[in-house]
Every structure is written in structure tokens, then in C-alpha cells.
Scaffold this active site. Structure first.
Site, mmCIF file in Angstrom:
data_model
loop_
_atom_site.group_PDB
_atom_site.id
_atom_site.type_symbol
_atom_site.label_atom_id
_atom_site.label_comp_id
_atom_site.label_asym_id
_atom_site.label_seq_id
_atom_site.Cartn_x
_atom_site.Cartn_y
_atom_site.Cartn_z
ATOM 1 N N ASP A 81 0.836 -1.081 0.044
ATOM 2 C CA ASP A 81 0.081 -0.007 -0.120
ATOM 3 C C ASP A 81 1.032 1.307 -0.058
ATOM 4 O O ASP A 81 1.947 1.288 0.384
ATOM 5 C CB ASP A 81 -1.116 0.064 1.405
ATOM 6 C CG ASP A 81 -0.310 -0.056 2.488
ATOM 7 O OD1 ASP A 81 0.677 -0.853 2.711
ATOM 8 O OD2 ASP A 81 -0.633 0.547 3.574
ATOM 9 N N GLU A 139 -0.655 -1.906 5.457
ATOM 10 C CA GLU A 139 0.343 -1.899 6.277
ATOM 11 C C GLU A 139 0.664 -0.528 7.079
ATOM 12 O O GLU A 139 0.894 -0.431 8.414
ATOM 13 C CB GLU A 139 1.980 -2.105 5.698
ATOM 14 C CG GLU A 139 3.184 -2.457 7.126
ATOM 15 C CD GLU A 139 3.540 -0.807 7.381
ATOM 16 O OE1 GLU A 139 3.924 -0.705 8.717
ATOM 17 O OE2 GLU A 139 3.669 -0.173 6.744
#
Length: 394
Positions: A81, A139
Site C-alpha cells: 500500500d 501496512e
């Protein structure tokens, strides 16, 4: 596998994987929305002879390499991400998505693991055991993150994982890898405070209860926790990053909201923090006639490097990259990481991959809109992961 062959394969795949990295960098996606990124990973894993699954932990991808002989199972993890940051670099492949940027190097992590999977898939017959290549979402979404979702979806089972390894690009010299046994990244928690007073005209403060003054005393008193309540041989961080309150210059505010973070490196300190913070807020507010609300949200746990596994990894890296390339860190970082959820279940090792050089020496700060990662770190990361997993399974 012969190390010369490994170097040759990395070089042969370098142009391809750098192009993949640049494509992902130009099209970043926020946590739990990594649909395009997941598709790219899935498509590139197809045809490698791996068992590939999509939708693990919502947008995660998992590929399983089963060796010719039975043995242990090693998990390699990369996060996918991006961050809600508007990129300010002049890179030709800078983000096309406004206010979304790979400012933490997850595009590099993903590319390193993808190329590692491609290279190792060609040597299935030489591998004893299994390798799980885990591409994890979210994350950056503390306190929930994406690791727990993948664990709940069974990423550590079928086959059962025996150890897990991950790396993260870092503001260290290119060619180096930072590592340490024990705590390497902090526990990262969130705090929310609401100080409640009573509104009044600014000219008659005695008729109200000033929430701004009370909040100011709370802020000051909270600073004593780290300086006066934590053992000097331990460490912690308490930062208040948000303060909102008041309506007008001549009105006594009846409410102030504070938000902050707590970072710690031991379970004892982490367990003490909620009660200590609550006691200070409560007593300061009482002394000033105010009330309060307090919420403490446990975030990512302490990222802990297993002593035995990490000692083994250090030896492997020194042999493959050279003694000078392996930097044994003295202290953990105060940043949180949801790879920590894996170390609650299996032995883990987390490493820092140096990506700073002359080309980015002034723009190698993580989470900065100007962050640039030297792409020469990519082959080093691939080599490190390949060497580690092959040596451990051997």
C-alpha cells in the site's frame, strides 16, 4: 544454487522488475484498495508453477512454492500500500494519483519479492521445503493493518509456516543492510483525549471552566511520564500531534480534543502507559474543575527479531554480501510495523535495506512527499532474500 547463477538471473530480470516497480509507483493505491497492484502481482506470478491465491486479507496475494523434498516452510512478506501524500518529486514515473504516493517504498518491497519469486520458482527441484511469497495490503493502516487479516485468512497454515522474513527500504547507505536481534521496531499505540469544561464569555472567565487551560496543563503533565516515570534504562515516546478547541477569541472553550501516539520497546512499559496517562489526565482535570474522556487504542505490537533465526540470517548475509555490508543496529526504530503480528506466531527477522546514495542523499526520508529510493537497492534486496531462504531451507 550457485551464487554466480543467482547474480546472473537477477541481472537478467532487472530491467523487467524495475519497469514493474515504476508502473506500481506511478499508480499507487491506499490500504485495502490495492486492486490494480494485486492484479499486476497475480498476473506476473501466473505461469511460474506456483500455487497463487488472491483476496487473502481482502486484497492480498499469496504464492506457494513447493520444493521437491519435504522440509520447513519460510514466509517472505512485502507490503503493497501507498500513503495519502501528494508526490512532489520530479521522477518521470511520479504518481499519477493526486494525494496518493509510495512515500514509504512499498512499491520497492513488492518488486523485490516478485522478482525473488520468479527467480526461485526456477529452482523448485533444488529446494527442500516450501516458500510462501506474501504480498500484504494495508501496512500503513495502523491500528488495524493488513497482516492480521491475512493471518486470520490462514496465511500461516497449509503448510504451517516455520519462520518469516521481511525487509524495508531505509535511510542507510546503499549496499548496506541493518539488522539486530530482539526489538527492532516500536509498539505503536494511539491516544484520544477530550477535555470538557464549561463555556463562558471571555471577559468573565470565573463563570466558566476553561478547557483550553486544562488541556495545556494536561499536555505539560503528560511529558513527565517519559522523563520521570519510565526507567531511564528503558525508553518510550509520547507525542501529541493534534489539538483542537475553541470557537472564538472572546469565548471560554468548553471542549478541547487531543490526539497522539505512544511508542514503546518493552511489554512492561507498554502495559503501564494507559493507566499512567489516564491518572494524569484525571487528576489535572479534577484540580481545574473539568471532566474528560480518554481512549487508548493498542496499535501495532513490538516488532521482535527472534534471536536464533536472526543470528542465522546475520551469518548468511555476511557471507553473501560481505561483512561490511551488514550493520548491526544498536537501537530499535521508533516507527511501528504490522509485520509484528507475524512474530506473535512464528520466529521472525525484519531487516532494513539501505537505499541512500548520492542521487537521493537529500530526499531519502520515509513518508516525505520528496522521498526517492535508489533503485540499485532492488537487486541487493532480491539477492538477500534469495540467499536467506535458500540457506535456511538447506
Amino acid at each position: 544454487m550457485n551464487l554466480d547463477i543467482l547474480e546472473k538471473l537477477i541481472n537478467e530480470n532487472l530491467e523487467w522488475i524495475i519497469n514493474v516497480r515504476r508502473d506500481i509507483h506511478a499508480n499507487p493505491e491506499l490500504g485495502m484498495n490495492e486492486h490494480r497492484t494485486s492484479k499486476i502481482i497475480y498476473e506476473n506470478l501466473q505461469g511460474l508453477g506456483l500455487k497463487v491465491q488472491q483476496g487473502i486479507g481482502k486484497t492480498g496475494v499469496v504464492a506457494l512454492l513447493e520444493g521437491k523434498e519435504q522440509g520447513r516452510t519460510i514466509l517472505l512478506r512485502a507490503d503493497m500500500d501507498a500513503l495519502p501524500i501528494n508526490e512532489l518529486t520530479d521522477l518521470p514515473f511520479k504518481s499519477k494519483n493526486k494525494n496518493v504516493m509510495h512515500a514509504c517504498g512499498h512499491d520497492v518491497h513488492t518488486s523485490i519479492l516478485l522478482c525473488t519469486a520468479k527467480i526461485l520458482s526456477g529452482f523448485k527441484d533444488e529446494i527442500k521445503g516450501n516458500i510462501k511469497f506474501v504480498f500484504q495490503p494495508a501496512e500503513e493502516c495502523n491500528p488495524t493493518g493488513g497482516a492480521n487479516n491475512m493471518i486470520e485468512d490462514g496465511v500461516l497454515e497449509n503448510p504451517k509456516v516455520d519462520a518469516a522474513v521481511a525487509l524495508h527500504v531505509w535511510d542507510m547507505p546503499l549496499g548496506s543492510i541493518g539488522i539486530k536481534k530482539g526489538a527492532i521496531m516500536a509498539q505503536s499505540d494511539r491516544i484520544y483525549i477530550k477535555v470538557k469544561g464549561k463555556s463562558a464569555h471571555g471577559s468573565t472567565p470565573h463563570q466558566g471552566l476553561d478547557a483550553i487551560v486544562a488541556a495545556a496543563h494536561v499536555i505539560t503533565a503528560l511529558q513527565t511520564i517519559v522523563s520521570r516515570n519510565i526507567n531511564p534504562l528503558d525508553s518510550a515516546v509520547l507525542t501529541l500531534g493534534v489539538i483542537n478547541g475553541g470557537y472564538r477569541y472572546n469565548v471560554i472553550a468548553d471542549e478541547v480534543n487531543l490526539e497522539g501516539t505512544v511508542r514503546s520497546f518493552s511489554h512492561n512499559v507498554a502495559d503501564e502507559m494507559p493507566e499512567r496517562i489516564d491518572n494524569i489526565i484525571k487528576n489535572v482535570c479534577r484540580a481545574l474543575g473539568c471532566d474528560y474522556e480518554f481512549k487508548y487504542v493498542k496499535g501495532y505490537p513490538l516488532t521482535y527479531n527472534d534471536e536464533t533465526l536472526t543470528e542465522n540470517v546475520i551469518g548468511i548475509l555476511k557471507q553473501s554480501l560481505g561483512e561490511k555490508s551488514v550493520v548491526i543496529a544498536e537501537n530499535p526504530a521508533t516507527i511501528g510495523e504490522d509485520f509484528s503480528y507475524f512474530n506473535k506466531h512464528v520466529p521472525c527477522t525484519f531487516m532494513w535495506l539501505g537505499c541512500k546514495s548520492e542521487i537521493n542523499k537529500d530526499c531519502c526520508i520515509l513518508h516525505s512527499p520528496n522521498f526517492i529510493c535508489d533503485e540499485e537497492s532492488i537487486p541487493i534486496g532480491i539477492k538477500a532474500l534469495c540467499d536467506i531462504v535458500l540457506a535456511i531451507l538447506k
